[in-house]
Design a protein around this motif. Structure first.
Motif, PDB file in Angstrom:
ATOM      1  N   ALA A   1       0.883  -1.062  -0.029  1.00  0.00           N
ATOM      2  CA  ALA A   1      -0.106   0.004   0.042  1.00  0.00           C
ATOM      3  C   ALA A   1       1.033   1.198   0.111  1.00  0.00           C
ATOM      4  O   ALA A   1       0.602   2.081  -0.671  1.00  0.00           O
ATOM      5  CB  ALA A   1      -0.964  -0.156   1.393  1.00  0.00           C
ATOM      6  N   ILE A   2       2.185   1.169   0.924  1.00  0.00           N
ATOM      7  CA  ILE A   2       2.810   2.346   0.879  1.00  0.00           C
ATOM      8  C   ILE A   2       3.531   2.576  -0.271  1.00  0.00           C
ATOM      9  O   ILE A   2       3.607   3.733  -0.768  1.00  0.00           O
ATOM     10  CB  ILE A   2       3.696   2.400   2.091  1.00  0.00           C
ATOM     11  CG1 ILE A   2       2.698   2.540   3.441  1.00  0.00           C
ATOM     12  CG2 ILE A   2       4.833   3.426   2.153  1.00  0.00           C
ATOM     13  CD1 ILE A   2       3.637   2.180   4.536  1.00  0.00           C
ATOM     14  N   LEU A   3       4.120   1.358  -0.899  1.00  0.00           N
ATOM     15  CA  LEU A   3       4.979   1.586  -2.290  1.00  0.00           C
ATOM     16  C   LEU A   3       3.928   1.803  -3.384  1.00  0.00           C
ATOM     17  O   LEU A   3       4.333   2.938  -4.178  1.00  0.00           O
ATOM     18  CB  LEU A   3       5.449   0.223  -2.551  1.00  0.00           C
ATOM     19  CG  LEU A   3       6.675  -0.063  -1.536  1.00  0.00           C
ATOM     20  CD1 LEU A   3       7.365  -1.396  -1.859  1.00  0.00           C
ATOM     21  CD2 LEU A   3       7.965   0.949  -1.849  1.00  0.00           C
ATOM     22  N   GLU A   4       2.774   1.535  -3.231  1.00  0.00           N
ATOM     23  CA  GLU A   4       1.909   1.803  -4.442  1.00  0.00           C
ATOM     24  C   GLU A   4       1.493   3.495  -4.377  1.00  0.00           C
ATOM     25  O   GLU A   4       1.250   4.045  -5.527  1.00  0.00           O
ATOM     26  CB  GLU A   4       0.469   1.160  -4.335  1.00  0.00           C
ATOM     27  CG  GLU A   4      -0.515   1.179  -5.635  1.00  0.00           C
ATOM     28  CD  GLU A   4      -1.258   2.476  -5.728  1.00  0.00           C
ATOM     29  OE1 GLU A   4      -1.600   2.799  -6.962  1.00  0.00           O
ATOM     30  OE2 GLU A   4      -1.680   2.783  -4.742  1.00  0.00           O
ATOM     31  N   GLY A   5       1.440   3.659  -3.160  1.00  0.00           N
ATOM     32  CA  GLY A   5       0.988   5.218  -2.886  1.00  0.00           C
ATOM     33  C   GLY A   5       2.129   6.296  -3.223  1.00  0.00           C
ATOM     34  O   GLY A   5       1.890   7.266  -3.875  1.00  0.00           O
TER      35      GLY A   5
ATOM     36  N   TYR B   1       5.458   1.984 -15.578  1.00  0.00           N
ATOM     37  CA  TYR B   1       5.844   0.593 -15.342  1.00  0.00           C
ATOM     38  C   TYR B   1       5.843   0.146 -14.004  1.00  0.00           C
ATOM     39  O   TYR B   1       5.119  -0.806 -13.539  1.00  0.00           O
ATOM     40  CB  TYR B   1       6.881   0.212 -16.045  1.00  0.00           C
ATOM     41  CG  TYR B   1       6.879  -0.102 -17.573  1.00  0.00           C
ATOM     42  CD1 TYR B   1       5.704  -0.190 -18.331  1.00  0.00           C
ATOM     43  CD2 TYR B   1       7.957   0.324 -18.234  1.00  0.00           C
ATOM     44  CE1 TYR B   1       5.686  -0.010 -19.722  1.00  0.00           C
ATOM     45  CE2 TYR B   1       8.191   0.181 -19.802  1.00  0.00           C
ATOM     46  CZ  TYR B   1       7.158   0.193 -20.471  1.00  0.00           C
ATOM     47  OH  TYR B   1       6.872   0.089 -21.758  1.00  0.00           O
ATOM     48  N   VAL B   2       6.462   0.916 -13.192  1.00  0.00           N
ATOM     49  CA  VAL B   2       6.571   0.462 -12.003  1.00  0.00           C
ATOM     50  C   VAL B   2       5.166   0.648 -11.118  1.00  0.00           C
ATOM     51  O   VAL B   2       4.727  -0.322 -10.533  1.00  0.00           O
ATOM     52  CB  VAL B   2       7.600   1.281 -11.084  1.00  0.00           C
ATOM     53  CG1 VAL B   2       7.707   1.028  -9.608  1.00  0.00           C
ATOM     54  CG2 VAL B   2       9.194   0.876 -11.564  1.00  0.00           C
TER      55      VAL B   2
ATOM     56  N   LEU C   1       2.955  -2.206  -9.325  1.00  0.00           N
ATOM     57  CA  LEU C   1       2.704  -1.855  -7.940  1.00  0.00           C
ATOM     58  C   LEU C   1       1.031  -1.990  -7.781  1.00  0.00           C
ATOM     59  O   LEU C   1       0.281  -2.429  -6.818  1.00  0.00           O
ATOM     60  CB  LEU C   1       3.259  -0.943  -7.442  1.00  0.00           C
ATOM     61  CG  LEU C   1       4.932  -0.913  -7.082  1.00  0.00           C
ATOM     62  CD1 LEU C   1       5.423   0.447  -6.593  1.00  0.00           C
ATOM     63  CD2 LEU C   1       5.315  -2.107  -6.156  1.00  0.00           C
ATOM     64  N   PHE C   2       0.420  -1.355  -8.646  1.00  0.00           N
ATOM     65  CA  PHE C   2      -1.037  -1.318  -8.661  1.00  0.00           C
ATOM     66  C   PHE C   2      -1.580  -2.552  -8.779  1.00  0.00           C
ATOM     67  O   PHE C   2      -2.449  -2.848  -7.904  1.00  0.00           O
ATOM     68  CB  PHE C   2      -1.469  -0.252  -9.686  1.00  0.00           C
ATOM     69  CG  PHE C   2      -3.107  -0.176  -9.686  1.00  0.00           C
ATOM     70  CD1 PHE C   2      -3.664   0.659  -8.978  1.00  0.00           C
ATOM     71  CD2 PHE C   2      -3.789  -0.730 -10.736  1.00  0.00           C
ATOM     72  CE1 PHE C   2      -5.135   0.851  -8.842  1.00  0.00           C
ATOM     73  CE2 PHE C   2      -5.187  -0.671 -10.855  1.00  0.00           C
ATOM     74  CZ  PHE C   2      -5.758   0.081 -10.059  1.00  0.00           C
TER      75      PHE C   2
ATOM     76  N   LEU D   1     -10.720  -0.656   0.409  1.00  0.00           N
ATOM     77  CA  LEU D   1      -9.084  -1.098   0.377  1.00  0.00           C
ATOM     78  C   LEU D   1      -9.046  -0.778  -1.152  1.00  0.00           C
ATOM     79  O   LEU D   1      -7.979  -0.363  -1.491  1.00  0.00           O
ATOM     80  CB  LEU D   1      -9.007  -2.407   0.876  1.00  0.00           C
ATOM     81  CG  LEU D   1      -9.103  -2.853   2.052  1.00  0.00           C
ATOM     82  CD1 LEU D   1      -9.030  -4.013   2.275  1.00  0.00           C
ATOM     83  CD2 LEU D   1      -8.139  -1.735   2.861  1.00  0.00           C
ATOM     84  N   VAL D   2      -9.610  -1.203  -2.282  1.00  0.00           N
ATOM     85  CA  VAL D   2      -9.544  -1.345  -3.419  1.00  0.00           C
ATOM     86  C   VAL D   2      -9.420   0.079  -4.089  1.00  0.00           C
ATOM     87  O   VAL D   2      -8.791   0.638  -4.620  1.00  0.00           O
ATOM     88  CB  VAL D   2     -10.625  -2.068  -4.294  1.00  0.00           C
ATOM     89  CG1 VAL D   2     -10.283  -2.227  -5.921  1.00  0.00           C
ATOM     90  CG2 VAL D   2     -10.132  -3.413  -4.114  1.00  0.00           C
ATOM     91  N   LEU D   3     -10.645   0.831  -3.631  1.00  0.00           N
ATOM     92  CA  LEU D   3     -10.799   2.097  -3.923  1.00  0.00           C
ATOM     93  C   LEU D   3      -9.732   3.518  -3.431  1.00  0.00           C
ATOM     94  O   LEU D   3      -9.422   4.105  -4.342  1.00  0.00           O
ATOM     95  CB  LEU D   3     -12.364   2.713  -3.701  1.00  0.00           C
ATOM     96  CG  LEU D   3     -13.564   2.226  -4.407  1.00  0.00           C
ATOM     97  CD1 LEU D   3     -14.634   2.843  -3.875  1.00  0.00           C
ATOM     98  CD2 LEU D   3     -13.376   2.367  -5.845  1.00  0.00           C
ATOM     99  N   ALA D   4      -9.003   2.909  -2.515  1.00  0.00           N
ATOM    100  CA  ALA D   4      -8.002   3.847  -1.607  1.00  0.00           C
ATOM    101  C   ALA D   4      -6.890   3.810  -2.956  1.00  0.00           C
ATOM    102  O   ALA D   4      -6.411   4.875  -2.954  1.00  0.00           O
ATOM    103  CB  ALA D   4      -7.645   3.045  -0.623  1.00  0.00           C
ATOM    104  N   SER D   5      -6.920   2.885  -3.746  1.00  0.00           N
ATOM    105  CA  SER D   5      -5.481   2.877  -4.588  1.00  0.00           C
ATOM    106  C   SER D   5      -5.945   3.987  -5.886  1.00  0.00           C
ATOM    107  O   SER D   5      -5.041   4.249  -6.743  1.00  0.00           O
ATOM    108  CB  SER D   5      -5.596   1.546  -5.323  1.00  0.00           C
ATOM    109  OG  SER D   5      -6.339   1.113  -6.071  1.00  0.00           O
ATOM    110  N   LEU D   6      -7.191   4.350  -5.873  1.00  0.00           N
ATOM    111  CA  LEU D   6      -7.360   5.247  -7.050  1.00  0.00           C
ATOM    112  C   LEU D   6      -7.385   6.559  -6.508  1.00  0.00           C
ATOM    113  O   LEU D   6      -7.317   7.566  -7.672  1.00  0.00           O
ATOM    114  CB  LEU D   6      -8.797   4.976  -7.472  1.00  0.00           C
ATOM    115  CG  LEU D   6      -8.921   3.507  -7.897  1.00  0.00           C
ATOM    116  CD1 LEU D   6     -10.490   3.457  -8.381  1.00  0.00           C
ATOM    117  CD2 LEU D   6      -8.230   3.213  -9.346  1.00  0.00           C
TER     118      LEU D   6
END
Length: 95
Positions: free
Chosen positions: A9-13, A41-42, A46-47, A71-76
């Motif tokens: 989660a932290i790396l994706e953010g 690409y990275v 990660l996403f 949890l899923v929507l947080a990545s957007l």
């Protein structure tokens, strides 16, 4: 599983913020496309890893569907994964 998910989660953010605050301005304002390619690409990797881990985490911990969707929507959303980590995942690691 929780520790792995929190790290993803932290790396994706971080990759999301780098993409939009660093490489996209370089691409569109300075016509420098190379950083956008590599950071893209990275971030894409990660996403996808975050989404897969979010589903496995929600199933493993028997999380309610509404929270699983969150949890899923947080990545957007920018800073969404940081918010979820601090307000939802961090308290789970303390218990």
């Amino acid at each position: 599983m929780l520790k792995t998910f929190r790290i993803s989660a932290i790396l994706e953010g971080i990759s999301y913020l780098l993409l939009f605050s660093f490489s996209m301005p370089l691409k569109y304002w300075a016509n420098i496309t190379e950083p956008n390619i590599y950071i893209g690409y990275v971030h894409g990797f990660l996403f996808i890893a975050y989404i897969i881990l979010a589903v496995f985490f929600a199933v493993d911990k028997k999380i309610a569907p509404k929270k699983g969707i969150m949890l899923v929507l947080a990545s957007l959303l920018p800073f969404g994964t940081f918010y979820m980590d601090r307000h939802y995942l961090k308290p789970l690691s303390a218990s």
